[in-house]
Design an enzyme around this catalytic site. Structure first.
Site, short mmCIF file in Angstrom:
data_model
loop_
_atom_site.label_atom_id
_atom_site.label_comp_id
_atom_site.label_asym_id
_atom_site.label_seq_id
_atom_site.Cartn_x
_atom_site.Cartn_y
_atom_site.Cartn_z
N LYS A 79 48.98 45.77 54.37
CA LYS A 79 49.64 46.22 55.60
C LYS A 79 51.14 45.94 55.57
CE LYS A 79 45.49 45.58 58.43
NZ LYS A 79 44.83 44.66 59.38
N ARG A 123 47.25 32.90 43.35
CA ARG A 123 47.42 33.68 42.14
C ARG A 123 48.13 34.96 42.52
NH1 ARG A 123 45.13 32.91 36.81
NH2 ARG A 123 45.08 34.91 35.75
N HIS A 176 51.03 29.08 34.51
CA HIS A 176 49.63 28.90 34.90
C HIS A 176 49.37 27.40 34.75
CE1 HIS A 176 45.55 29.31 35.70
NE2 HIS A 176 45.12 29.98 34.66
N ARG A 236 37.40 33.20 36.91
CA ARG A 236 37.30 31.90 36.28
C ARG A 236 38.16 30.85 36.98
NH1 ARG A 236 35.68 30.80 31.39
NH2 ARG A 236 35.33 33.04 31.20
N THR A 237 39.44 31.17 37.18
CA THR A 237 40.34 30.22 37.81
C THR A 237 39.95 29.98 39.27
OG1 THR A 237 42.12 30.99 36.37
CG2 THR A 237 42.77 29.73 38.31
#
Lengths: 304, 304, 304
Positions: free
Chosen positions: A76, A97, A125, A47-48
């Site tokens: 890695k 995120r 957020h 969604r974001t």
């Protein structure tokens, strides 16, 4: 990094810009021609991510990135700082995120391009909060002098905490905190934010009793992953379900918001109610991200 | 397929084009309008994939593709040849990463569009080598008459082998091979490439003793996955860490390169040293991929 | 949702549009400038996803989305209806692939933007059928008065069922159904579609005996995942392999189609035969998706 990084005045300008984008989308359709947004999602959040991608595309820009950590160089052993310095060579702005609190902040210090925090663990957020503020201001006409009910998981609900911190900067906001005993708002919000700011607030256990007084009802999802055991989750998740019967108790101009996704805390029968604003909220989320991208690229509001 | 597919003359023209792109990006910003690049990554490599995507977008083109094998038709038993013939209908050029040596070559023979090898197993990674050459030539002004140190895992390091094969085509290049006994350069490079070409080279065990003579130091990561057991990895991985103290032994105009990602073989305290060129190298990687895409689409250097 | 959602007349217009796009691609290269396609793939299908993405990009549009369910909000318990209402705020049109039959239909009813069914379980895959029809009409010049052989897994083959349902709407089509006993066409197709429509059809067991009479041969893959045990799969999968020897029995103008990916049911030695049309079919798949996207956005054929 945080919605509080913007002063009240800067925020007002960003929201003004978002409203202008809403009214005149064609004026902004080529503002980011030739620009690239990198979406660096170390944990999935479709969604974001799609909201950011849509925002950049609506501005004429392009998007690259990854949507989960296992498809990134992190596997890695690369540091977030190195990844973002590398991405600085590929893109003009990035949205990150990360499951770890503070990771986007570390990234922003290493980066040569603007970094937007698209959610870091249980911490912040900020673009969700900007979305909430834009929705409220657009549909109610103001951010001050409102009575807002916040319902559901107030203990772990990151979006609720951020929204409270953002709203105490406005006058005359009353908070009605609606939750089961086990999921009450944490002390640091009650003491350091609500009491410290001098705003009126009450804590109640039943959604019904709060309904009549509200200008706004902010519903939240009871997230299964926040619970320590399945039994607690099952017992509490259906406590605070908004349905037609409860909507009948509310004012005619009360608005229902929800950060989405919902599971069943809002019955689908409420969707057709004109007071249900949670899908409009999604649309405002795109506009406010457009305004933020423009401003951080030096093409919108002048931010320090 | 291989950096050696380009003659020294063709390569010089591609690097010239990359430098012109660096200086005049706006001249190239619409060269690939309406063109599509397919990124077919049968194993994840975020860095390489994003570099290709950024390159195509900076040219005005668009990108589609997949970033790991399990999201491709390969899971249904389709051959690489069939996949690439199909993708020929979707895109104008493609970049393929594959864990199996030779897969991109097979693909290029079936394809009706140009195929760029974006890494095939332990075999080749030609656009990394072009990146290295562009970085060296841009920052040192030449590819001949240099003394280059190659440090770390010289046994399995694909980028090191390719770079040596590319540099022996220039005069006066001296190689200083710095590695633990267990990770020395393989015989076929020592005998068939270095000795056969008549270039001067020495093998040393200590990075410190090599430092003062170098024009360039090419560091590489000790890849955990190359080791047979964890014990060997732990014992050797910290042997060849570049830090401020070692940098103090080097010339003032020596440059440090690294194909990235790094783990800890270059201390972050070196990042601020003006001789640290590894993030500039990332940027050159975008320019050289832009030059290559243009040329393979018939819009840049004329390649046979 | 289904190829039958289009009347024969509407379908003819969509195919005409697709042919015009084939002949004059530049005329359509900017028709979707500023438009966004969302590809919502709840199960991976690289081929179909990339075909849609290429189609949108060839029209000047942009693409966002996800390529497997675990990277979507579905993992958080969100309904398909909520997801698509949210995506309505991010995009102008969407293509949905879902393992559950009927999911795209549910989505289309909740959506405020057009939803294209990109395959729902064993149910429908309408854009594949449109692709098949465009290929036949473009290369044979007609959809009526043809003898078509359908070979392989006729029991589970979704594309075969859809193609039969689409072709019975045209006059003079004869069907030759070629399969092992265990994988014969299901009763509801035999009775309710073929017999009900009054079209001529025969069922045979050997591909060789069918070859001489065919205008078209539609081959299908024997999908391992459709079998209950490995033994059955191994025994039957090589039954119906098309090779040069069998091609020698066919007419000079017979065409071979295949929805792809193939495993080994068509020998690679057939690829060079001018009658092999399966890679051209991939290209027609892009044109017909372009025509469909245009029409659903109100920029092409007027659809009810």
């Amino acid at each position: 990094m945080s919605p509080l990084d913007l002063s009240v005045e800067e925020l007002a300008k960003v929201l003004d810009l978002a409203n202008d984008i809403e009214k005149n989308p064609e004026k902004y359709a080529h503002k980011c021609d030739g620009k690239i947004l990198a979406t660096l999602f170390y944990e999935p959040s479709t969604r974001t991510r799609l909201s950011f991608e849509s925002a950049m595309m609506r501005l004429g820009g392009k998007v690259l990135g990854f949507s989960s950590a296992n498809s990134s160089s992190a596997a890695k052993g690369e540091s977030v700082a190195d990844t973002v310095r590398t991405v600085s060579c590929y893109a003009d702005i990035c949205a990150m995120r990360h499951p770890k609190e503070g990771a986007p902040l570390v990234a922003s210090m290493a980066s040569e391009i603007p970094v937007i925090n698209a959610g870091d663990g249980g911490h912040q957020h900020p673009t969700q909060t900007l979305t909430d503020l834009l929705t409220i201001r657009s549909l109610k006409g103001r951010l001050d002098n409102i009575t807002i009910g916040l319902c559901g998981d107030l203990k772990f609900g990151r979006t609720v905490h951020s929204l409270i911190e953002a709203l105490v900067r406005y006058e005359g906001v009353k908070f009605v905190l609606i939750s089961p005993e086990e999921l009450r708002i944490p002390d640091y919000i009650r003491e350091d934010v609500l009491k410290a700011s001098g705003h009126e607030f009450i804590e109640v256990e039943r959604l019904e009793e709060a309904m009549p007084s509200l200008d706004l009802l902010y519903m939240t999802r009871v997230q299964r992953e926040r619970f320590f055991n399945e039994e607690d989750y099952v017992r509490m998740k259906d406590f605070y379900i908004l349905d037609k019967a409860k909507m009948a108790l509310a004012r005619e101009d009360m608005l229902v918001l929800h950060p989405l996704p919902r599971v069943n805390e809002i019955s689908v029968e409420v969707d057709a109610d004109p007071r249900a604003a949670y899908f409009k909220q999604v649309q405002y989320g795109v506009y406010v991200r457009m305004a933020l991208i423009l401003s951080l690229l030096g093409l919108g509001v002048d931010l320090c």
